[in-house]
Scaffold this active site. Structure first.
Site, short mmCIF file in Angstrom:
data_model
loop_
_atom_site.label_atom_id
_atom_site.label_comp_id
_atom_site.label_asym_id
_atom_site.label_seq_id
_atom_site.Cartn_x
_atom_site.Cartn_y
_atom_site.Cartn_z
N ASN A 11 0.87 -1.18 0.00
CA ASN A 11 0.00 0.00 0.00
C ASN A 11 0.90 1.23 0.00
OD1 ASN A 11 -1.78 2.05 0.55
ND2 ASN A 11 -2.24 1.38 2.65
N LYS A 13 0.06 4.25 -0.26
CA LYS A 13 -0.58 5.44 0.35
C LYS A 13 -0.36 6.66 -0.55
CE LYS A 13 -0.02 3.26 4.80
NZ LYS A 13 0.06 3.40 6.25
N HIS A 98 -9.50 1.45 4.91
CA HIS A 98 -8.22 1.60 5.59
C HIS A 98 -8.39 2.57 6.76
CE1 HIS A 98 -4.09 2.70 6.45
NE2 HIS A 98 -3.73 1.58 5.83
N GLU A 100 -6.71 4.92 7.78
CA GLU A 100 -6.44 6.32 7.45
C GLU A 100 -7.65 6.96 6.76
OE1 GLU A 100 -2.68 5.60 5.55
OE2 GLU A 100 -1.85 5.07 7.50
N GLU A 168 -5.27 -4.51 10.69
CA GLU A 168 -4.19 -3.55 10.91
C GLU A 168 -4.45 -2.76 12.19
OE1 GLU A 168 -2.22 -2.50 6.89
OE2 GLU A 168 -4.01 -1.27 7.07
N GLY A 174 2.89 2.27 10.74
CA GLY A 174 3.92 3.30 10.61
C GLY A 174 4.67 3.61 11.88
N SER A 214 3.54 -2.07 10.30
CA SER A 214 4.98 -2.18 10.54
C SER A 214 5.57 -3.54 10.14
CB SER A 214 5.33 -1.84 11.99
OG SER A 214 5.01 -0.48 12.27
P1 PGA Z 1 2.99 0.34 7.55
O1 PGA Z 1 1.49 0.59 6.99
O2 PGA Z 1 3.47 -0.96 6.94
O3 PGA Z 1 3.78 1.53 7.03
O4 PGA Z 1 2.90 0.27 9.02
C1 PGA Z 1 0.60 -0.48 6.81
C2 PGA Z 1 -0.71 0.02 6.27
O5 PGA Z 1 -1.22 1.05 6.74
O6 PGA Z 1 -1.29 -0.61 5.35
#
Ligand code: PGA
Length: 258
Positions: A11, A13, A98, A100, A168, A174, A214
Protein backbone atom coordinates in the site's frame (compact mmCIF):
# COMPACT_ATOMS: atom_id res chain seq x y z
CA UNK A 1 -6.35 -26.46 8.45
CA UNK A 2 -7.40 -25.08 5.07
CA UNK A 3 -4.51 -24.32 2.73
CA UNK A 4 -4.67 -20.69 1.68
CA UNK A 5 -2.40 -19.11 -0.89
CA UNK A 6 -0.72 -16.12 0.76
CA UNK A 7 -0.77 -12.55 -0.56
CA UNK A 8 1.71 -9.77 0.09
CA UNK A 9 0.13 -6.45 -0.89
CA UNK A 10 1.97 -3.13 -0.90
CA UNK A 11 0.00 0.00 0.00
CA UNK A 12 1.91 3.02 -1.26
CA UNK A 13 -0.58 5.44 0.35
CA UNK A 14 -0.05 9.06 -0.81
CA UNK A 15 3.46 8.32 -2.03
CA UNK A 16 4.81 7.92 -5.52
CA UNK A 17 5.43 10.01 -8.63
CA UNK A 18 6.24 8.79 -12.12
CA UNK A 19 9.84 8.17 -11.08
CA UNK A 20 8.64 5.61 -8.50
CA UNK A 21 7.61 3.29 -11.32
CA UNK A 22 11.28 2.34 -11.39
CA UNK A 23 10.65 0.42 -8.14
CA UNK A 24 7.89 -1.53 -9.88
CA UNK A 25 10.20 -2.30 -12.77
CA UNK A 26 12.83 -3.49 -10.29
CA UNK A 27 10.29 -5.68 -8.50
CA UNK A 28 9.08 -7.13 -11.76
CA UNK A 29 12.68 -7.85 -12.76
CA UNK A 30 13.55 -9.56 -9.47
CA UNK A 31 10.46 -11.75 -9.60
CA UNK A 32 11.17 -12.67 -13.22
CA UNK A 33 14.72 -13.69 -12.30
CA UNK A 34 13.81 -15.46 -9.08
CA UNK A 35 10.09 -16.14 -8.80
CA UNK A 36 8.33 -16.87 -5.53
CA UNK A 37 5.65 -19.28 -6.75
CA UNK A 38 4.33 -19.87 -3.23
CA UNK A 39 2.80 -16.39 -2.83
CA UNK A 40 0.84 -13.73 -4.71
CA UNK A 41 2.12 -10.16 -4.97
CA UNK A 42 0.08 -6.99 -5.35
CA UNK A 43 1.00 -3.32 -5.43
CA UNK A 44 -1.49 -0.52 -4.67
CA UNK A 45 -0.01 2.77 -5.90
CA UNK A 46 -1.88 6.08 -5.83
CA UNK A 47 -4.67 6.41 -8.42
CA UNK A 48 -2.58 8.78 -10.51
CA UNK A 49 -0.11 5.99 -11.27
CA UNK A 50 -2.55 3.15 -11.94
CA UNK A 51 -2.54 3.33 -15.72
CA UNK A 52 1.23 3.56 -15.99
CA UNK A 53 1.71 0.90 -13.30
CA UNK A 54 -0.62 -1.41 -15.23
CA UNK A 55 1.67 -1.07 -18.23
CA UNK A 56 4.78 -1.81 -16.17
CA UNK A 57 3.17 -4.85 -14.51
CA UNK A 58 1.46 -6.31 -17.60
CA UNK A 59 2.34 -9.99 -17.87
CA UNK A 60 4.37 -9.94 -14.64
CA UNK A 61 1.91 -11.82 -12.44
CA UNK A 62 2.04 -8.92 -9.96
CA UNK A 63 -1.50 -7.72 -9.32
CA UNK A 64 -2.47 -4.06 -9.31
CA UNK A 65 -4.74 -2.62 -6.63
CA UNK A 66 -6.15 0.81 -5.78
CA UNK A 67 -6.49 2.40 -2.35
CA UNK A 68 -10.12 3.54 -2.18
CA UNK A 69 -13.28 3.88 -4.27
CA UNK A 70 -16.60 5.71 -4.16
CA UNK A 71 -19.67 3.48 -3.66
CA UNK A 72 -21.37 4.75 -6.82
CA UNK A 73 -20.37 3.98 -10.40
CA UNK A 74 -20.49 7.59 -11.63
CA UNK A 75 -22.05 10.96 -10.89
CA UNK A 76 -21.57 14.41 -9.40
CA UNK A 77 -18.89 13.60 -6.81
CA UNK A 78 -15.99 15.91 -7.48
CA UNK A 79 -12.63 14.37 -6.77
CA UNK A 80 -13.95 10.87 -6.15
CA UNK A 81 -13.08 7.79 -8.19
CA UNK A 82 -15.45 4.87 -8.79
CA UNK A 83 -14.57 1.19 -8.70
CA UNK A 84 -15.45 1.01 -12.39
CA UNK A 85 -12.88 3.73 -13.13
CA UNK A 86 -10.24 1.83 -11.17
CA UNK A 87 -10.99 -1.34 -13.13
CA UNK A 88 -10.84 0.67 -16.35
CA UNK A 89 -7.40 1.96 -15.31
CA UNK A 90 -6.15 -1.61 -14.87
CA UNK A 91 -6.74 -2.39 -11.19
CA UNK A 92 -8.08 -5.78 -10.16
CA UNK A 93 -8.46 -4.96 -6.46
CA UNK A 94 -9.18 -2.03 -4.18
CA UNK A 95 -8.47 -1.40 -0.50
CA UNK A 96 -11.57 -0.21 1.37
CA UNK A 97 -11.90 1.01 4.94
CA UNK A 98 -8.22 1.60 5.59
CA UNK A 99 -7.88 3.19 9.03
CA UNK A 100 -6.44 6.32 7.45
CA UNK A 101 -9.69 6.65 5.44
CA UNK A 102 -11.78 5.85 8.50
CA UNK A 103 -9.91 8.48 10.56
CA UNK A 104 -9.10 11.20 7.97
CA UNK A 105 -12.46 11.03 6.20
CA UNK A 106 -14.78 9.75 8.92
CA UNK A 107 -15.60 6.58 6.99
CA UNK A 108 -18.09 4.34 8.79
CA UNK A 109 -18.65 0.60 8.59
CA UNK A 110 -21.80 1.29 6.55
CA UNK A 111 -19.79 3.23 3.98
CA UNK A 112 -17.02 0.63 3.88
CA UNK A 113 -19.66 -2.07 3.29
CA UNK A 114 -21.04 -0.03 0.38
CA UNK A 115 -17.56 0.38 -1.04
CA UNK A 116 -16.95 -3.38 -0.87
CA UNK A 117 -20.19 -3.92 -2.82
CA UNK A 118 -18.99 -1.34 -5.36
CA UNK A 119 -15.78 -3.32 -5.76
CA UNK A 120 -17.76 -6.51 -6.51
CA UNK A 121 -20.00 -4.62 -8.95
CA UNK A 122 -16.89 -3.55 -10.88
CA UNK A 123 -15.32 -7.00 -10.75
CA UNK A 124 -12.62 -5.98 -8.26
CA UNK A 125 -11.39 -7.82 -5.19
CA UNK A 126 -12.19 -5.85 -2.03
CA UNK A 127 -9.42 -5.66 0.57
CA UNK A 128 -11.46 -4.73 3.64
CA UNK A 129 -9.41 -3.23 6.48
CA UNK A 130 -10.22 -3.39 10.16
CA UNK A 131 -8.20 -2.57 13.27
CA UNK A 132 -8.40 -1.08 16.74
CA UNK A 133 -6.93 2.25 17.84
CA UNK A 134 -4.29 2.58 20.51
CA UNK A 135 -6.91 3.64 23.09
CA UNK A 136 -9.08 0.64 22.24
CA UNK A 137 -6.03 -1.62 22.45
CA UNK A 138 -5.16 -0.22 25.88
CA UNK A 139 -8.65 -0.51 27.32
CA UNK A 140 -8.97 -4.12 26.19
CA UNK A 141 -11.78 -3.63 23.66
CA UNK A 142 -9.87 -4.88 20.61
CA UNK A 143 -12.04 -7.94 19.96
CA UNK A 144 -15.29 -5.98 20.43
CA UNK A 145 -14.11 -3.35 17.97
CA UNK A 146 -13.06 -5.95 15.40
CA UNK A 147 -16.33 -7.82 15.80
CA UNK A 148 -18.29 -4.62 15.18
CA UNK A 149 -16.17 -3.66 12.18
CA UNK A 150 -16.44 -7.13 10.62
CA UNK A 151 -20.20 -7.34 11.18
CA UNK A 152 -20.66 -3.86 9.72
CA UNK A 153 -18.13 -3.73 6.90
CA UNK A 154 -18.03 -7.21 5.35
CA UNK A 155 -20.92 -8.07 2.99
CA UNK A 156 -22.59 -11.41 3.71
CA UNK A 157 -21.97 -12.50 0.14
CA UNK A 158 -18.20 -11.93 0.36
CA UNK A 159 -16.22 -14.88 -0.96
CA UNK A 160 -12.55 -15.87 -0.77
CA UNK A 161 -12.29 -15.18 -4.51
CA UNK A 162 -13.41 -11.55 -4.23
CA UNK A 163 -12.53 -10.48 -0.68
CA UNK A 164 -9.45 -10.19 1.49
CA UNK A 165 -9.55 -9.04 5.12
CA UNK A 166 -6.65 -6.95 6.42
CA UNK A 167 -6.20 -6.67 10.17
CA UNK A 168 -4.19 -3.55 10.91
CA UNK A 169 -3.92 -2.33 14.49
CA UNK A 170 -3.92 1.46 14.09
CA UNK A 171 -1.20 1.81 16.72
CA UNK A 172 1.08 -0.51 14.74
CA UNK A 173 0.78 1.37 11.43
CA UNK A 174 3.92 3.30 10.61
CA UNK A 175 5.04 3.15 14.24
CA UNK A 176 7.54 0.31 14.16
CA UNK A 177 5.45 -1.38 16.86
CA UNK A 178 3.83 -4.77 16.30
CA UNK A 179 1.62 -6.95 18.48
CA UNK A 180 3.16 -10.07 19.97
CA UNK A 181 2.91 -13.18 17.83
CA UNK A 182 0.53 -14.64 20.40
CA UNK A 183 -1.73 -11.59 20.12
CA UNK A 184 -1.68 -11.78 16.31
CA UNK A 185 -2.61 -15.48 16.51
CA UNK A 186 -5.46 -14.77 18.92
CA UNK A 187 -6.84 -11.89 16.87
CA UNK A 188 -6.59 -13.68 13.51
CA UNK A 189 -8.27 -16.77 14.94
CA UNK A 190 -11.00 -14.54 16.33
CA UNK A 191 -11.46 -12.84 12.93
CA UNK A 192 -11.77 -16.25 11.23
CA UNK A 193 -14.46 -17.16 13.76
CA UNK A 194 -16.45 -13.94 13.26
CA UNK A 195 -16.23 -14.35 9.47
CA UNK A 196 -17.79 -17.78 10.00
CA UNK A 197 -20.82 -16.02 11.51
CA UNK A 198 -20.95 -13.13 9.04
CA UNK A 199 -20.52 -14.97 5.74
CA UNK A 200 -23.03 -17.14 3.98
CA UNK A 201 -22.19 -20.71 3.06
CA UNK A 202 -18.91 -21.47 4.81
CA UNK A 203 -16.79 -18.92 2.89
CA UNK A 204 -14.77 -18.02 5.98
CA UNK A 205 -12.40 -20.97 5.94
CA UNK A 206 -10.73 -20.02 2.64
CA UNK A 207 -10.70 -16.23 3.00
CA UNK A 208 -7.32 -14.54 3.23
CA UNK A 209 -6.70 -12.58 6.41
CA UNK A 210 -3.68 -10.31 6.07
CA UNK A 211 -1.78 -8.74 8.92
CA UNK A 212 -0.70 -5.11 8.47
CA UNK A 213 1.20 -2.63 10.61
CA UNK A 214 4.98 -2.18 10.54
CA UNK A 215 5.64 -5.36 8.57
CA UNK A 216 9.19 -5.28 7.22
CA UNK A 217 11.78 -7.81 6.03
CA UNK A 218 13.13 -8.23 9.58
CA UNK A 219 9.82 -9.38 11.08
CA UNK A 220 8.00 -10.89 8.07
CA UNK A 221 9.53 -14.32 8.62
CA UNK A 222 7.79 -14.54 12.01
CA UNK A 223 4.58 -12.55 11.53
CA UNK A 224 3.62 -14.20 8.25
CA UNK A 225 3.75 -17.71 9.70
CA UNK A 226 1.43 -17.11 12.61
CA UNK A 227 -1.67 -19.34 12.25
CA UNK A 228 -4.47 -17.66 10.27
CA UNK A 229 -2.11 -15.01 8.90
CA UNK A 230 -2.37 -15.40 5.13
CA UNK A 231 -0.07 -12.60 4.07
CA UNK A 232 0.56 -8.94 4.73
CA UNK A 233 -0.62 -5.47 3.83
CA UNK A 234 2.57 -3.44 3.86
CA UNK A 235 2.90 0.33 3.82
CA UNK A 236 6.32 1.93 4.26
CA UNK A 237 8.39 -1.15 3.50
CA UNK A 238 6.56 -1.72 0.20
CA UNK A 239 7.96 1.42 -1.40
CA UNK A 240 11.34 -0.17 -1.96
CA UNK A 241 11.51 -3.08 -4.43
CA UNK A 242 14.25 -4.93 -2.57
CA UNK A 243 12.35 -4.78 0.74
CA UNK A 244 9.07 -5.77 -0.87
CA UNK A 245 10.72 -8.70 -2.59
CA UNK A 246 12.37 -9.76 0.66
CA UNK A 247 8.94 -9.99 2.33
CA UNK A 248 7.59 -12.13 -0.51
CA UNK A 249 10.67 -14.28 -0.36
CA UNK A 250 9.95 -15.47 3.17
CA UNK A 251 7.44 -17.84 1.56
CA UNK A 252 9.98 -19.55 -0.69
CA UNK A 253 10.01 -23.24 0.08
CA UNK A 254 7.52 -22.77 2.92
CA UNK A 255 4.39 -23.20 0.86
CA UNK A 256 0.93 -22.22 1.85
CA UNK A 257 -0.16 -20.67 5.09
CA UNK A 258 -2.93 -22.08 7.21
P1 PGA B 1 2.99 0.34 7.55
O1 PGA B 1 1.49 0.59 6.99
O2 PGA B 1 3.47 -0.96 6.94
O3 PGA B 1 3.78 1.53 7.03
O4 PGA B 1 2.90 0.27 9.02
C1 PGA B 1 0.60 -0.48 6.81
C2 PGA B 1 -0.71 0.02 6.27
O5 PGA B 1 -1.22 1.05 6.74
O6 PGA B 1 -1.29 -0.61 5.35
Amino acid sequence: MTAIRPLVAGNWKMNGLGASLGELEALRERLAQKPVPEADAMVCPPATLLTRAAQVLAGSGIALGAQDCHPLASGAHTGDISAEMLADAGATAVIVGHSERRIDHGETDVLVHAKALAAYRAGLTAIICIGETEAEHRDGSTLDVLNRQLQGSVPRQARAADTVIAYEPVWAIGSGLTPTLADVAEVHGFIRGVLGQVLDGGAAGAMRILYGGSVKPANAGELLFVPNVNGALVGGASLNAADFYAMLEVYRGRGRSG
